[in-house]
Design a protein around this motif. Sequence first.
Motif, PDB file in Angstrom:
ATOM      1  N   TYR A  43      68.382   8.509   2.230  1.00  0.00           N
ATOM      2  CA  TYR A  43      67.671   8.699   1.398  1.00  0.00           C
ATOM      3  C   TYR A  43      66.946   7.343   1.116  1.00  0.00           C
ATOM      4  O   TYR A  43      65.751   7.256   0.598  1.00  0.00           O
ATOM      5  N   ASP A  46      64.287   5.832   2.949  1.00  0.00           N
ATOM      6  CA  ASP A  46      63.234   6.724   3.370  1.00  0.00           C
ATOM      7  C   ASP A  46      62.023   6.932   2.598  1.00  0.00           C
ATOM      8  O   ASP A  46      62.247   7.109   1.558  1.00  0.00           O
ATOM      9  N   LYS A  48      59.743   8.832   2.130  1.00  0.00           N
ATOM     10  CA  LYS A  48      59.304  10.076   1.672  1.00  0.00           C
ATOM     11  C   LYS A  48      60.169  10.370   0.465  1.00  0.00           C
ATOM     12  O   LYS A  48      59.818  11.541  -0.299  1.00  0.00           O
ATOM     13  N   GLU A  50      61.374   9.916  -3.269  1.00  0.00           N
ATOM     14  CA  GLU A  50      60.787   9.321  -4.576  1.00  0.00           C
ATOM     15  C   GLU A  50      62.033   9.067  -5.352  1.00  0.00           C
ATOM     16  O   GLU A  50      62.506  10.115  -5.762  1.00  0.00           O
ATOM     17  N   GLN A 236      66.282  16.163   4.334  1.00  0.00           N
ATOM     18  CA  GLN A 236      64.813  15.485   4.816  1.00  0.00           C
ATOM     19  C   GLN A 236      63.986  16.511   4.948  1.00  0.00           C
ATOM     20  O   GLN A 236      63.010  16.442   5.876  1.00  0.00           O
ATOM     21  N   SER A 238      60.913  19.273   2.969  1.00  0.00           N
ATOM     22  CA  SER A 238      60.176  19.254   1.636  1.00  0.00           C
ATOM     23  C   SER A 238      60.917  19.663   0.642  1.00  0.00           C
ATOM     24  O   SER A 238      60.908  19.009  -0.391  1.00  0.00           O
ATOM     25  N   TYR A 241      63.482  16.845  -0.184  1.00  0.00           N
ATOM     26  CA  TYR A 241      62.831  15.726  -0.896  1.00  0.00           C
ATOM     27  C   TYR A 241      62.451  16.001  -2.514  1.00  0.00           C
ATOM     28  O   TYR A 241      62.232  15.196  -3.109  1.00  0.00           O
ATOM     29  N   LYS A 245      63.502  13.694  -5.938  1.00  0.00           N
ATOM     30  CA  LYS A 245      62.771  13.403  -6.876  1.00  0.00           C
ATOM     31  C   LYS A 245      63.456  13.892  -8.355  1.00  0.00           C
ATOM     32  O   LYS A 245      63.288  12.981  -9.113  1.00  0.00           O
TER      33      LYS A 245
END
Length: 460
Positions: A43, A46, A48, A50, A236, A238, A241, A245
């Motif tokens: 991650y 990555d 994507k 955050e 990985q 949605s 992710y 975050k």
Amino acid sequence: MQKPFLAITALLILMPGKESLALDPPSDRIVVLLSVDGLAHYYFDDPKAEMPNIRKLASEGARAEKMKASLPTVTWPNHTTLVTGVHPARHGVLGNNVFDRAKNEPLQLIVDPVLDKVEIVTSPTIYDLAHQAGLKTAAILWPATRSAPTIHWCLPEVSTPELIEAHTTPGLLKEFDDVGIPHALNSEWRSKAELGKARDRLFVQMFNHVVAEHRPNLALLHLVDLDHVEHAHGPQTSEAYDLVKFEDRMVGEVWNHLKAHFPGRASLFVISDHGFFAYRQQILPNVLLRQENLLEAFGGKISGGQVRAISQGGACFLYVLDEPNRESLKTRLAARFKEVEGVDLVIETGDFDKYGLADPAKNPHMADLVLSAKEGYAFSESAGGEIVVTEKSETTKGTHGYDPNQPKMHATFVAWGAGIKGGTTIGTIENTSVAPTAANLLGLKMNETDGPVLTEILSE
């Protein structure tokens, strides 16, 4: 393994000796181990993902490109490795679940429903040594800390209100009540996926309260919801992710709190216990054992047999219970499982040492064979039906437990703050180096660990 033996072992661990050498323990500084469960190393790079706080901690401090976990790459043994600096063969927490040969039944370790810390952890921990040196210790939701006698303020990761009440440090829950932290929602929210974020935020509130009010020198925090979401949806994705975050924001809250309450005197390790694979197929070893007439089951419910399989997600423990025929059955099963679709490794007893696995002749909770799956497959304990390997599901899920040499099983390691050399990046490390490195920052020396102090990230 009987409780009297374990109690004696625990007393020996807590006795002063060569394992606890206080170099110059500081009284007004803090070292924090913050574990984001399931935060795979990949991650970090990555785009994507955050993670502004974790990346800023790394840029101001130090990071490893990868951190290798212990086998099986699951939560309970790896969190214990992170605080002992030794592999499961030595610290005794062998998996999330094991099989109790004496009772002929599975024994659950995850969420500590049965055993206290002193009954399962057989190596000195960093918090044991800090306590011996006169330093103050705290832990919120850290695995295998139930009723740990050397943690001054502890809320362990247990699952029911009764266990929380029984094993949390006396008076701590009332403190939370007094300042409006709704600790009772911990167990209520456990089974509600939509409240996972709220639950992790609750743990951060508890942790920050203990840090501000009690000023421990060593503090442990375990955040869990990323792991839960990755199990449900895969890594990985949605959903994953979104949780990365969120957990990064929680890291930021802890970081800002440390800077406010221990300015210039805080060291923060952001770490994880394992990586993650996605999978769409399952391997059912107990079905194969039943087909081989080595396991008895009725309607999918296991009732007996010569061999038993216990899943560790991407790994599986095989216990041979027929003592007179153990060796021949091990040989037969090793050959048989090497032919099964999706099985990547069959690890036999002679190779246990190089994987940090215990010898079943010395620890009866250890299996006789260990299987590791390929990416895309996971193990199930189901014994019903005739299918040993399922067809591909349309739904992707995620798990871990696999061979720790698989790059996607590698974990995260970031260190920041007092004593950490800024702007340092190192390659692949092992998670056995976390405890001795953190101990060094506290002026403590952990002897006989499986990993060295990471001197390259320490400032002079």
